[in-house]
Design a protein around this motif. Structure first.
Motif, PDB file in Angstrom:
ATOM      1  N   ILE A 156       8.441   4.786  66.224  1.00  0.00           N
ATOM      2  CA  ILE A 156       7.079   5.425  65.649  1.00  0.00           C
ATOM      3  C   ILE A 156       6.928   4.760  64.180  1.00  0.00           C
ATOM      4  CG2 ILE A 156       6.294   7.448  64.752  1.00  0.00           C
ATOM      5  CD1 ILE A 156       5.970   7.169  67.855  1.00  0.00           C
ATOM      6  N   ASP A 157       7.950   4.935  63.565  1.00  0.00           N
ATOM      7  CA  ASP A 157       8.004   4.217  62.113  1.00  0.00           C
ATOM      8  C   ASP A 157       7.677   2.874  62.205  1.00  0.00           C
ATOM      9  OD1 ASP A 157       8.883   6.724  61.044  1.00  0.00           O
ATOM     10  OD2 ASP A 157      10.940   6.017  60.986  1.00  0.00           O
ATOM     11  N   VAL A 158       8.272   1.860  63.168  1.00  0.00           N
ATOM     12  CA  VAL A 158       7.677   0.520  63.430  1.00  0.00           C
ATOM     13  C   VAL A 158       6.177   0.409  63.617  1.00  0.00           C
ATOM     14  CG1 VAL A 158       8.023  -1.531  64.644  1.00  0.00           C
ATOM     15  CG2 VAL A 158       9.972  -0.393  64.155  1.00  0.00           C
ATOM     16  N   ALA A 159       5.782   1.302  64.456  1.00  0.00           N
ATOM     17  CA  ALA A 159       4.411   1.150  64.562  1.00  0.00           C
ATOM     18  C   ALA A 159       3.616   1.768  63.514  1.00  0.00           C
ATOM     19  CB  ALA A 159       4.002   2.201  65.884  1.00  0.00           C
ATOM     20  N   ILE A 160       3.970   2.659  62.638  1.00  0.00           N
ATOM     21  CA  ILE A 160       3.404   3.096  61.437  1.00  0.00           C
ATOM     22  C   ILE A 160       3.262   1.917  60.508  1.00  0.00           C
ATOM     23  CG2 ILE A 160       3.333   4.590  59.427  1.00  0.00           C
ATOM     24  CD1 ILE A 160       4.556   6.884  61.357  1.00  0.00           C
ATOM     25  N   SER A 161       4.400   1.293  60.216  1.00  0.00           N
ATOM     26  CA  SER A 161       4.481   0.063  59.440  1.00  0.00           C
ATOM     27  C   SER A 161       3.612  -1.208  59.735  1.00  0.00           C
ATOM     28  CB  SER A 161       6.055  -0.193  59.336  1.00  0.00           C
ATOM     29  OG  SER A 161       6.028  -1.102  58.119  1.00  0.00           O
ATOM     30  N   THR A 162       3.637  -1.349  60.998  1.00  0.00           N
ATOM     31  CA  THR A 162       2.858  -2.509  61.505  1.00  0.00           C
ATOM     32  C   THR A 162       1.425  -2.184  61.448  1.00  0.00           C
ATOM     33  OG1 THR A 162       4.419  -2.872  63.180  1.00  0.00           O
ATOM     34  CG2 THR A 162       2.362  -3.692  63.520  1.00  0.00           C
ATOM     35  N   HIS A 163       0.850  -0.772  61.756  1.00  0.00           N
ATOM     36  CA  HIS A 163      -0.429  -0.461  61.721  1.00  0.00           C
ATOM     37  C   HIS A 163      -0.899  -0.383  59.974  1.00  0.00           C
ATOM     38  CE1 HIS A 163      -3.828   2.493  61.780  1.00  0.00           C
ATOM     39  NE2 HIS A 163      -4.085   1.905  62.539  1.00  0.00           N
ATOM     40  N   ARG A 164      -0.300   0.275  59.045  1.00  0.00           N
ATOM     41  CA  ARG A 164      -0.359   0.053  57.753  1.00  0.00           C
ATOM     42  C   ARG A 164      -0.436  -1.514  57.246  1.00  0.00           C
ATOM     43  NH1 ARG A 164       0.258   3.681  54.149  1.00  0.00           N
ATOM     44  NH2 ARG A 164       1.787   2.235  52.803  1.00  0.00           N
ATOM     45  N   ARG A 165       0.380  -2.174  57.859  1.00  0.00           N
ATOM     46  CA  ARG A 165       0.195  -3.669  57.223  1.00  0.00           C
ATOM     47  C   ARG A 165      -1.205  -4.267  57.732  1.00  0.00           C
ATOM     48  NH1 ARG A 165       4.218  -8.510  59.078  1.00  0.00           N
ATOM     49  NH2 ARG A 165       3.528  -7.933  61.001  1.00  0.00           N
ATOM     50  N   SER A 166      -1.443  -4.122  58.913  1.00  0.00           N
ATOM     51  CA  SER A 166      -2.637  -4.561  59.455  1.00  0.00           C
ATOM     52  C   SER A 166      -3.995  -4.068  58.554  1.00  0.00           C
ATOM     53  CB  SER A 166      -3.018  -4.094  60.776  1.00  0.00           C
ATOM     54  OG  SER A 166      -1.569  -4.741  61.754  1.00  0.00           O
TER      55      SER A 166
END
Length: 271
Positions: A156-166
């Protein structure tokens, strides 16, 4: 030649881990304690030389880091893996032929470290590029004695970080450097989580290719919580024990507040 044989018999450190999993921190810690992780790194601490080679493998199928389905399928095809292995082997070592001006793996080491390689000196080295998480079976054919460290972080943390970067990349689309890695599909949060699953599942599925004594899993959360102990475990694993004062000095860069992700997670409760 002898140098090529010596390099392929080395035990480089191959860092695996989905994008946004903490591998950048790992590179910076390892560099601080004396592990050569490349002479040219991106702002995310990705080695530029191996990054370019991984991009070539991805490019053979017309895919990018954020869309990997065709690559996942191709990497299960021995013919594709073998073809790309030979292609990468040439990219690494054909620079030693008079007709080729490509610097090859010399470009990874840089002049000072390449001199040490030619003199037969043993020193710890390796690279990090998250794309390697899906191409490592190719690199293992070239470096069969490599030590592999797989960095895992909560999905979940990876997905959040990936989404925020995008989202940030979309807002700065005018920046050519960001545009290179901008994948609009990762503006879908649920897809970001799926991408994490695909990367982790691929590594675990192909884990059998790595001898047990050459594989180590590291939790990003544990690295943040007990950085000195984890870094000591990693450097011991790669056969490069580091004195505790050096470990402690390096670990001062660890930001333990990153263990608490509630500020960002609250925004995704309804996703």
């Amino acid at each position: 030649d002898d140098v090529e044989c010596a390099i392929t018999e080395m035990q480089p450190l191959i860092l695996l881990g989905m994008h946004r999993s903490g591998t950048s921190l790992m590179v910076r810690l390892l560099t601080d304690v004396g592990v050569h992780m490349g002479c040219r790194l991106s702002r995310d601490a990705e080695d530029i030389f191996f990054q370019k080679l991984n991009r070539r493998i991805y490019g053979a199928l017309g895919v990018r880091w954020g869309y990997v389905a065709p690559l996942l399928e191709a990497m299960r095809n021995p013919r594709f893996v073998n073809q790309q292995t030979e292609r990468m082997r040439r990219a690494l070592f054909s620079s030693r032929r008079p007709w080729n001006t490509d610097p090859g793996i010399v470009d990874f080491f840089g002049a000072p470290f390449w001199q040490r390689v030619q003199e037969g000196e043993a020193f710890p080295w390796g690279w990090k590029d998250p794309r390697t998480s899906l191409t490592f079976p190719i690199w293992l054919q070239i470096f069969p004695r490599a030590r592999v460290v797989h960095v895992l972080r909560n999905g979940i943390d990876v997905a959040i970080s990936t989404h925020r970067r995008s989202q940030k990349q979309r807002a700065r689309f005018w920046n050519r450097a960001l545009k290179l890695d901008y994948c609009p599909i990762t503006l879908d949060f649920q897809y970001c989580f799926q991408l994490w699953e695909e990367h982790v599942s691929f590594v675990l599925e192909h884990r059998r290719l790595i001898p047990d004594e050459q594989y180590l899993e590291v939790r990003y959360e544990e690295l943040l919580a007990t950085p000195v102990a984890e870094l000591d475990r990693i450097t011991s694993f790669i056969g490069f024990p580091v004195p505790e004062p050096v470990l402690r000095a390096a670990c001062q860069r660890v930001d333990q507040t990153r263990l608490d992700n509630r500020r960002y997670a609250a925004l995704y409760l309804d996703c």
